[in-house]
Design a protein around this motif. Structure first.
Motif, PDB file in Angstrom:
ATOM      1  N   ARG A  61      18.470   6.922  61.225  1.00 10.38           N
ATOM      2  CA  ARG A  61      17.059   6.713  60.845  1.00 10.38           C
ATOM      3  C   ARG A  61      15.991   5.486  61.563  1.00 10.38           C
ATOM      4  O   ARG A  61      14.690   5.633  61.468  1.00 10.38           O
ATOM      5  CB  ARG A  61      16.887   5.836  59.326  1.00 10.38           C
ATOM      6  N   GLU A  62      16.913   4.656  61.394  1.00 11.29           N
ATOM      7  CA  GLU A  62      16.360   2.918  62.734  1.00 11.29           C
ATOM      8  C   GLU A  62      15.223   3.863  63.706  1.00 11.29           C
ATOM      9  O   GLU A  62      14.538   3.930  64.250  1.00 11.29           O
ATOM     10  CB  GLU A  62      16.943   2.284  62.852  1.00 11.29           C
ATOM     11  N   GLN A  65      12.018   5.740  63.173  1.00 10.84           N
ATOM     12  CA  GLN A  65      10.931   4.868  62.677  1.00 10.84           C
ATOM     13  C   GLN A  65      10.749   4.305  64.407  1.00 10.84           C
ATOM     14  O   GLN A  65       9.639   3.712  64.406  1.00 10.84           O
ATOM     15  CB  GLN A  65      11.354   3.261  61.879  1.00 10.84           C
ATOM     16  N   ASP A  69       6.909   4.046  65.849  1.00 11.98           N
ATOM     17  CA  ASP A  69       6.147   2.640  66.842  1.00 11.98           C
ATOM     18  C   ASP A  69       5.999   2.571  67.686  1.00 11.98           C
ATOM     19  O   ASP A  69       4.988   1.985  68.067  1.00 11.98           O
ATOM     20  CB  ASP A  69       7.331   1.365  66.388  1.00 11.98           C
ATOM     21  N   ALA A 118       9.426   8.028  57.060  1.00 11.52           N
ATOM     22  CA  ALA A 118       8.894   6.995  58.243  1.00 11.52           C
ATOM     23  C   ALA A 118       7.449   7.240  59.026  1.00 11.52           C
ATOM     24  O   ALA A 118       6.765   6.738  58.643  1.00 11.52           O
ATOM     25  CB  ALA A 118       9.929   7.494  59.600  1.00 11.52           C
TER      26      ALA A 118
END
Length: 252
Positions: A61-62, A65, A69, A118
Motif C-alpha cells: 500500500r505504501e 501512495q 506523491d 490512494a
C-alpha cells in the motif's frame, strides 16, 4: 490526450508499456510504476522526457501512495489512474495452496484496491478523474479451469470496480470508474504465471498489447463503465450466462 497525466501500474512491459507509449505519443504525460526499474526506464525512454519512472511493488500500500506523491510532485495532479499490474496462475482448484490463492489476491485485487484508495481522495478534491482497472474476460467467464484463483481474483476485482462506480456516481459525477476486459493477449503473461503455463504469445487469435492499449486510450477519451477489447466478447459473456449449467460437458 491534452496533456493528461496518466499513472500506469505494470508499465514495464505488455499492455502497460504499450499504453504508455500510445499516451505519450498523443501528448499525454505518463507516470510508470512497476518493480522492474531497468525495463521501466527503457519504456520511459520511448515516451519522451516528461515520463516519470517510479519503481514500486504494487502489493504494498505504501508504494502506491508513493507513486501518487511522486506524480503530484512532478505534475501537480493526476487525471487518469490505470491499475494494470497482474499475474496469472496455472493450477486447478484441487491443487491450490493457501499461498497460491493469497498471491493471486495480492497481485490482482489488493494492488488495485490500494491504487483506488490512494488516488480517490485526490479525484474527489478535484471533482474529477478517471480510474481504470484492467481485468480479464476470465473475470466474467471462468472457462479456463487451470487459471482457477486468477479467475476468482478478477471476478473480485470486477465487483470492487462496480461498487466504487456506484459509490461515487451521485456525489462525483465527473469521476469515472471503468473496467477493461481483454481476452488472450500476446505478452509474457503465460510464461510468468505462477506454476508456469502456455506462452500467451503463441495462443491463436491473441490480441497484441497495442490493440488492447488502443482500446484503453479510446476509453480515456470517451469514459464509460465496462469495456470489452473485442466486440464479440460481450456476446460470449451473454451466451455463457444464458447456459443452464456453465462449464458442463456437452452431452449431445
Amino acid at each position: 490526450m491534452n496533456d493528461k497525466v496518466v499513472v500506469i501500474t505494470g508499465a514495464s512491459g505488455g499492455i502497460g508499456a504499450a499504453l504508455a507509449r500510445q499516451v505519450a505519443g498523443q501528448a499525454g504525460r505518463v507516470v510508470l510504476a512497476a518493480r522492474r526499474e531497468p525495463e521501466l526506464r527503457q519504456v520511459a525512454a520511448q515516451c519522451g522526457p516528461d515520463a516519470l519512472v517510479v519503481p514500486a511493488d504494487v502489493t504494498r500500500r505504501e508504494d502506491l501512495q508513493r507513486v501518487l506523491d511522486a506524480a503530484l510532485g512532478r505534475f501537480g495532479h493526476v487525471d487518469v489512474w490505470v491499475n494494470n499490474a497482474g499475474r496469472g496462475i496455472s493450477k486447478l482448484v484441487s491443487e491450490l495452496t493457501d499461498e497460491d490463492f493469497d498471491e493471486m489476491m495480492r497481485v490482482n485485487v489488493k494492488s488495485a484496491l490500494y491504487g483506488m484508495q490512494a488516488v480517490l481522495p485526490h479525484f474527489q478534491a478535484r471533482g474529477r478523474g478517471h480510474l481504470i482497472n484492467v481485468s480479464s474476460m476470465l473475470g466474467r467467464v471462468p472457462y479456463v479451469p487451470f487459471r482457477s484463483a486468477y479467475n476468482a481474483a478478477k471476478h473480485a476485482l470486477n465487483a470492487l470496480t462496480a461498487n466504487l462506480r456506484m459509490e461515487v456516481r451521485e456525489r462525483f459525477p465527473h469521476i469515472h470508474v471503468s473496467t477493461v476486459l481483454p481476452g488472450p493477449v500476446a505478452t509474457d503473461f503465460g510464461v510468468n504465471a505462477l506454476g508456469g503455463g502456455p506462452d500467451s504469445r503463441r495462443l491463436p487469435n491473441a490480441q497484441t498489447p497495442e490493440e488492447v492499449a488502443a482500446v484503453i486510450q479510446e476509453l480515456i477519451a470517451r469514459p464509460r463503465g465496462d469495456v470489452y477489447t473485442r466486440p464479440e466478447y460481450h456476446a460470449q459473456v451473454l451466451a455463457w450466462y444464458d447456459t443452464a449449467d456453465q462449464g458442463a460437458p456437452n452431452k449431445a
